[in-house]
Structure formats: structure tokens, C-alpha cells
Motif scaffolding. Structure first.
Motif, PDB file in Angstrom:
ATOM      1  N   GLU A 127      -4.494  14.270 -13.848  1.00  0.00           N
ATOM      2  CA  GLU A 127      -4.025  15.587 -13.447  1.00  0.00           C
ATOM      3  C   GLU A 127      -5.099  16.640 -13.673  1.00  0.00           C
ATOM      4  N   GLY A 128      -5.180  17.572 -12.718  1.00  0.00           N
ATOM      5  CA  GLY A 128      -6.161  18.646 -12.807  1.00  0.00           C
ATOM      6  C   GLY A 128      -5.566  19.934 -12.299  1.00  0.00           C
ATOM      7  N   SER A 129      -6.433  20.876 -11.939  1.00  0.00           N
ATOM      8  CA  SER A 129      -5.959  22.177 -11.476  1.00  0.00           C
ATOM      9  C   SER A 129      -5.460  22.150 -10.043  1.00  0.00           C
ATOM     10  N   ALA A 130      -5.753  21.088  -9.311  1.00  0.00           N
ATOM     11  CA  ALA A 130      -5.315  20.981  -7.921  1.00  0.00           C
ATOM     12  C   ALA A 130      -4.872  19.547  -7.638  1.00  0.00           C
ATOM     13  N   VAL A 142       0.865  -1.175   0.000  1.00  0.00           N
ATOM     14  CA  VAL A 142       0.000   0.000   0.000  1.00  0.00           C
ATOM     15  C   VAL A 142       0.902   1.225   0.000  1.00  0.00           C
ATOM     16  N   PRO A 143       0.681   2.171  -0.917  1.00  0.00           N
ATOM     17  CA  PRO A 143       1.580   3.333  -0.992  1.00  0.00           C
ATOM     18  C   PRO A 143       1.537   4.169   0.280  1.00  0.00           C
ATOM     19  N   ASP A 144       2.639   4.861   0.560  1.00  0.00           N
ATOM     20  CA  ASP A 144       2.703   5.734   1.726  1.00  0.00           C
ATOM     21  C   ASP A 144       1.865   6.987   1.530  1.00  0.00           C
ATOM     22  N   ILE A 145       1.669   7.377   0.274  1.00  0.00           N
ATOM     23  CA  ILE A 145       0.912   8.587  -0.042  1.00  0.00           C
ATOM     24  C   ILE A 145      -0.077   8.283  -1.165  1.00  0.00           C
ATOM     25  N   LEU A 146      -1.318   8.704  -0.984  1.00  0.00           N
ATOM     26  CA  LEU A 146      -2.336   8.601  -2.023  1.00  0.00           C
ATOM     27  C   LEU A 146      -2.508   9.979  -2.661  1.00  0.00           C
ATOM     28  N   ARG A 147      -2.533  10.015  -3.978  1.00  0.00           N
ATOM     29  CA  ARG A 147      -2.672  11.281  -4.708  1.00  0.00           C
ATOM     30  C   ARG A 147      -3.972  11.304  -5.494  1.00  0.00           C
ATOM     31  N   LEU A 148      -4.633  12.451  -5.475  1.00  0.00           N
ATOM     32  CA  LEU A 148      -5.882  12.604  -6.213  1.00  0.00           C
ATOM     33  C   LEU A 148      -5.657  12.367  -7.700  1.00  0.00           C
ATOM     34  N   SER A 149      -4.516  12.785  -8.206  1.00  0.00           N
ATOM     35  CA  SER A 149      -4.230  12.630  -9.636  1.00  0.00           C
ATOM     36  C   SER A 149      -4.142  11.170 -10.048  1.00  0.00           C
ATOM     37  N   ASP A 150      -3.783  10.288  -9.104  1.00  0.00           N
ATOM     38  CA  ASP A 150      -3.724   8.865  -9.431  1.00  0.00           C
ATOM     39  C   ASP A 150      -5.110   8.297  -9.695  1.00  0.00           C
ATOM     40  N   LEU A 151      -6.142   8.906  -9.095  1.00  0.00           N
ATOM     41  CA  LEU A 151      -7.512   8.436  -9.268  1.00  0.00           C
ATOM     42  C   LEU A 151      -8.220   9.130 -10.417  1.00  0.00           C
ATOM     43  N   CYS A 152      -7.996  10.428 -10.547  1.00  0.00           N
ATOM     44  CA  CYS A 152      -8.776  11.219 -11.494  1.00  0.00           C
ATOM     45  C   CYS A 152      -7.954  11.838 -12.616  1.00  0.00           C
TER      46      CYS A 152
END
Length: 204
Positions: free
Chosen positions: A52-55, A40-50
Motif C-alpha cells: 500500500e502507498g499513497s496511490a 488469473v485475477p480480473d483486476i490487477l492492483r499496484l498494491s498487490d505488487l508494491c
């Protein structure tokens, strides 16, 4: 308990309407992982799910593994999962979870003072599983009423297992985002369920 932004602003008399930038504490997001997966990664990123975006939003993953409150909570959840696997979503699974935790010294003061609250929460979680099973049963009945023949019974069973797996994968991804209410609604709406699967990049 951590100080809220409102309390911090009032205590330090920070003007939020001045032309001068207001300096406030940096926000940090955490999720406590209580599962059994090793990678399980140490950090989850929104970009990994959705994508790249503005945030970008990053969430740190806490796994426990020590005697801290978080570590004990992780141990509690794992024991609860083990007991549910043995006894099913029953009151006996709840009682055994609390008994084993008290014997092992896990969250003892909390369980002693808030036992009924813990039982209520666990019963609510178990009821969510029952809702899922009932929704799957209802979908099967609807299929039968539309004339599904006995010759494709095996296909139905395989489809049900795939649907259950899809639900579990979506739950693992949506729970940290606080979107499980959408998933519960999607159980009765196949179109919405598959839309969520497409949103999170899960192949069907």
C-alpha cells in the motif's frame, strides 16, 4: 481510435488553469492476457505488487474468448506460442502462425494489409528470447573462467533453470507495467536482477 485527453480538452474548451475543477473522462487501464493460466485475477492492483502507498492503480484484465478484435488477438498470440514451441524462434514459426490464423479467420484483414509489419514485430520478440539465452550463456562462461569445477556441473544447470524461471516470472509482472527494458538490462547485471526479484516479492 480513442480520443486523447488533449483532443477532449480542446474540443470541449476546458480551462485547465481555472480555479474551477476541470472535469475530464475517468481513466481506465487494461491489459490483454494471452497466456494459458486459468486462474488469473480480473483486476490487477499496484498494491498487490508494491504494498500500500499513497496511490492505488487498478488494471482490468482482458482475456478474449470471443470473436472481437481482442479475442482474435489473444487467439493469434496463443497460436504463435504453440508454433514457437514446435519450431522454435524461427521464421517458420512466424509463417505457420500467419497461415493458421488466416485459415481460421483470425485477424485476416489486418494480416492481409500489414503482414510484413507483423513479421517484423514477431522477429523482434523472438530476438528478445535470443538475447536472454545469450546472456545466460555469457553468465555461464564467466563462471567457468572463475574456476567452477566439473563436480558442480549439475548445480550450474539447476541454477540456470532457476534463473530462466526467475526471468519469466519477472517478465510476466513487468510487461504490463512497461518495464521490460529494465529486465533486459538486468540480465547482464546479477545484482539488479535479484533486486527486481526482491521488489516484486519473488523468492530466489
Amino acid at each position: 481510435m480513442a480520443e486523447s485527453y488533449r483532443e477532449y480538452v480542446l474540443k470541449n474548451k476546458i480551462s485547465l488553469y481555472s480555479s474551477k475543477p476541470a472535469i475530464v473522462p475517468k481513466a481506465e487501464l487494461y491489459v490483454v492476457y494471452t497466456g494459458f493460466k486459468e486462474h488469473v485475477p480480473d483486476i490487477l492492483r499496484l498494491s498487490d505488487l508494491c504494498g500500500e502507498g499513497s496511490a492505488e492503480v487498478m488494471v482490468k484484465v482482458l482475456r478474449g474468448g470471443d470473436n472481437s478484435i481482442i479475442g482474435q488477438y489473444v487467439d493469434f498470440c496463443k497460436i504463435a506460442d504453440e508454433q514457437r514451441a514446435v519450431h522454435g524462434p524461427t521464421n517458420k514459426a512466424i509463417r505457420e502462425t500467419i497461415r493458421i490464423c488466416q485459415e481460421k479467420g483470425i485477424l485476416v484483414p489486418f494480416l492481409a494489409s500489414r503482414r510484413m509489419e507483423v513479421v517484423d514485430i514477431m522477429e523482434l520478440l523472438f530476438s528478445q528470447e535470443e538475447v536472454m539465452e545469450m546472456a545466460l550463456w555469457e553468465r555461464e562462461q564467466q563462471g567457468i573462467e572463475k574456476g567452477i569445477q566439473a563436480g558442480i556441473q549439475k548445480g550450474k544447470q539447476e541454477g540456470q533453470q532457476e534463473l530462466l524461471q526467475l526471468y519469466k516470472e519477472l517478465f510476466d509482472r513487468m510487461n504490463p507495467l512497461g518495464r521490460t527494458n529494465e529486465l533486459q538490462e538486468a540480465l547482464l547485471d546479477g545484482t539488479k536482477l535479484f533486486s527486481l526479484a526482491e521488489e516484486f516479492g519473488i523468492e530466489i
